[in-house]
Design a protein around this motif. Structure first.
Motif, short mmCIF file in Angstrom:
data_model
loop_
_atom_site.label_atom_id
_atom_site.label_comp_id
_atom_site.label_asym_id
_atom_site.label_seq_id
_atom_site.Cartn_x
_atom_site.Cartn_y
_atom_site.Cartn_z
N UNK A 91 76.50 -44.79 3.80
CA UNK A 91 76.48 -43.52 4.54
C UNK A 91 77.34 -43.61 5.80
N UNK A 92 77.67 -42.44 6.34
CA UNK A 92 78.39 -42.37 7.61
C UNK A 92 77.43 -42.39 8.79
N UNK A 93 76.24 -41.82 8.58
CA UNK A 93 75.29 -41.66 9.68
C UNK A 93 74.01 -42.42 9.36
N UNK A 94 73.41 -42.98 10.40
CA UNK A 94 72.14 -43.71 10.24
C UNK A 94 71.03 -42.80 9.73
N UNK A 95 70.95 -41.56 10.24
CA UNK A 95 69.85 -40.69 9.82
C UNK A 95 70.00 -40.21 8.38
N UNK B 235 74.74 -31.30 0.70
CA UNK B 235 75.84 -31.35 1.67
C UNK B 235 75.83 -32.64 2.50
N UNK B 236 75.61 -33.75 1.83
CA UNK B 236 75.62 -35.05 2.50
C UNK B 236 76.94 -35.75 2.18
N UNK B 237 77.70 -36.00 3.22
CA UNK B 237 78.95 -36.73 3.03
C UNK B 237 78.71 -38.22 3.23
N UNK B 238 79.21 -39.02 2.31
CA UNK B 238 79.02 -40.47 2.41
C UNK B 238 80.38 -41.16 2.46
N UNK B 239 80.37 -42.42 2.80
CA UNK B 239 81.59 -43.20 2.80
C UNK B 239 81.96 -43.63 1.39
N UNK B 240 80.96 -44.07 0.63
CA UNK B 240 81.26 -44.61 -0.70
C UNK B 240 79.97 -44.78 -1.49
N UNK B 241 80.10 -44.73 -2.80
CA UNK B 241 78.98 -45.08 -3.68
C UNK B 241 79.53 -45.92 -4.83
N UNK B 242 78.85 -47.01 -5.13
CA UNK B 242 79.29 -47.89 -6.20
C UNK B 242 78.10 -48.20 -7.10
N UNK B 243 78.35 -48.25 -8.40
CA UNK B 243 77.32 -48.60 -9.38
C UNK B 243 77.85 -49.75 -10.22
N UNK B 244 77.02 -50.76 -10.40
CA UNK B 244 77.46 -51.89 -11.20
C UNK B 244 76.32 -52.39 -12.10
N UNK B 245 76.70 -52.95 -13.22
CA UNK B 245 75.76 -53.64 -14.10
C UNK B 245 75.98 -55.13 -13.86
N UNK B 246 74.91 -55.86 -13.65
CA UNK B 246 75.02 -57.29 -13.35
C UNK B 246 75.74 -58.00 -14.48
N UNK B 247 76.69 -58.84 -14.12
CA UNK B 247 77.47 -59.57 -15.12
C UNK B 247 76.62 -60.64 -15.81
N UNK B 248 77.11 -61.14 -16.92
CA UNK B 248 76.39 -62.18 -17.66
C UNK B 248 76.15 -63.40 -16.78
N UNK B 249 77.20 -63.85 -16.11
CA UNK B 249 77.08 -65.05 -15.27
C UNK B 249 76.11 -64.84 -14.12
N UNK C 213 68.49 -49.21 -5.84
CA UNK C 213 69.44 -48.43 -5.04
C UNK C 213 69.40 -48.98 -3.61
N UNK C 214 70.55 -49.40 -3.11
CA UNK C 214 70.68 -49.87 -1.73
C UNK C 214 71.37 -48.78 -0.91
N UNK C 215 70.81 -48.51 0.26
CA UNK C 215 71.39 -47.50 1.15
C UNK C 215 71.61 -48.13 2.51
N UNK C 216 72.81 -48.02 3.04
CA UNK C 216 73.09 -48.51 4.38
C UNK C 216 74.31 -47.81 4.95
N UNK C 217 74.51 -47.94 6.26
CA UNK C 217 75.64 -47.30 6.92
C UNK C 217 76.90 -48.15 6.74
N UNK C 218 78.03 -47.57 7.10
CA UNK C 218 79.29 -48.30 6.96
C UNK C 218 79.30 -49.57 7.81
N UNK C 219 78.70 -49.51 9.00
CA UNK C 219 78.71 -50.69 9.86
C UNK C 219 77.70 -51.74 9.40
N UNK C 220 76.58 -51.30 8.87
CA UNK C 220 75.65 -52.25 8.25
C UNK C 220 76.31 -52.91 7.05
N UNK C 221 77.10 -52.13 6.32
CA UNK C 221 77.82 -52.67 5.16
C UNK C 221 78.88 -53.68 5.61
N UNK C 222 79.54 -53.39 6.73
CA UNK C 222 80.54 -54.32 7.24
C UNK C 222 79.90 -55.67 7.54
#
Length: 256
Positions: free
Chosen positions: A80-84, A38-52, A147-156
């Motif tokens: 995440x939405x919350x720091x904790x 029951x953890x609500x987050x702002x967003x999650x993105x997964x990417x594979x590093x491009x050739x370049x 895996x990188x985890x940070x809050x919305x404001x840290x992401x900003x």
């Protein structure tokens, strides 16, 4: 160098399909973890590093011989939405994956804090041996990913830093660094202010005064307080020069 790049890029092409399948499975596993707990987050993105991007990293770092030495070919970012919730998610990851490395770039000790800046929790993981005993996961044995985890404001802040040259080959001038650090401090204060509100699940950001820490030499808008301070300093300098001229003339006339 060219041989290293050639070897790593060849391994990349050979394993790209495995990374694509890994990306899909990791997405499912982490989404399930968040939903069940029951953890609500702002967003999650997964990417594979491009050739370049991979080629540039290998050339710039100049320390890799094989693809499996690079831990962020597959990268996950959880906002995440919350720091904790950052630490809560870390606990869940420790129970689900084998942790290879944790790099905590958050600055928590206020007393020893010298400067503000990029804040994020980076975790390098791989699938556990027990999971890899299952046929569908055997191909992922010993593949590490980040895996990188940070809050919305840290992401900003990270986005601002990235847009102004984060990961550049060149160091920004110290004057620019100081202004960026002040901007990061502004964002961090908002983040902590939010968490201090305690038990409610209400989030209110009242104001972000980014123009107060403009990272440009000349503010874009004439009516900002930065511009006002610049004009004020100019007037003070002008008065100081006039006073010096007056004093010098009096000395020359023998009046002083």
């Amino acid at each position: 160098m060219n041989e290293q790049v050639s070897t790593i890029m060849s391994e990349y092409y050979q394993n790209i399909d495995i990374y694509k399948k890994l990306s899909h499975d990791v997405n499912d596993i982490i989404n399930t973890l968040l939903e069940v707990n029951h953890i609500k987050i702002s967003n999650m993105a997964i990417r594979i590093k491009s050739e370049d991007a991979l080629r540039n990293k290998v050339m710039y770092k100049n320390k890799y011989s094989h693809l499996d030495e690079i831990t962020d070919v597959l990268g996950v970012r959880i906002i995440t939405l919350f720091e904790n919730d950052v630490d809560t998610i870390l606990d869940l990851l420790e129970k689900t994956f084998e942790i290879c490395e944790i790099v905590d770039k958050r600055k928590k000790e206020r007393g020893s804090r010298i400067e503000f800046g990029y804040n994020s929790l980076h975790v390098v993981v791989k699938f556990t041996n027990n999971r890899c005993e299952l046929v569908e996961y055997q191909k992922f044995q010993d593949i590490r990913f980040e895996i990188q985890i940070r809050t919305v404001l840290q992401h900003a802040w990270a986005e601002v830093e990235h847009g102004l040259g984060y990961k550049s080959f060149y160091e920004p001038p110290m004057s620019v660094k100081r202004k960026l650090n002040r901007l990061a401090a502004t964002l961090e204060i908002l983040d902590e202010e939010f968490e201090d509100r305690g038990d409610t699940v209400k989030w209110t950001i009242k104001k972000v005064k980014l123009y107060e820490v403009s990272v440009v030499t000349f503010p874009a808008y004439e009516d900002t307080s930065v511009s006002a301070r610049k004009r004020q300093l100019g007037e003070m300098k002008k008065r100081s020069i006039e006073a010096w001229k007056h004093k010098t003339l009096k000395k020359l006339k023998g009046e002083a």
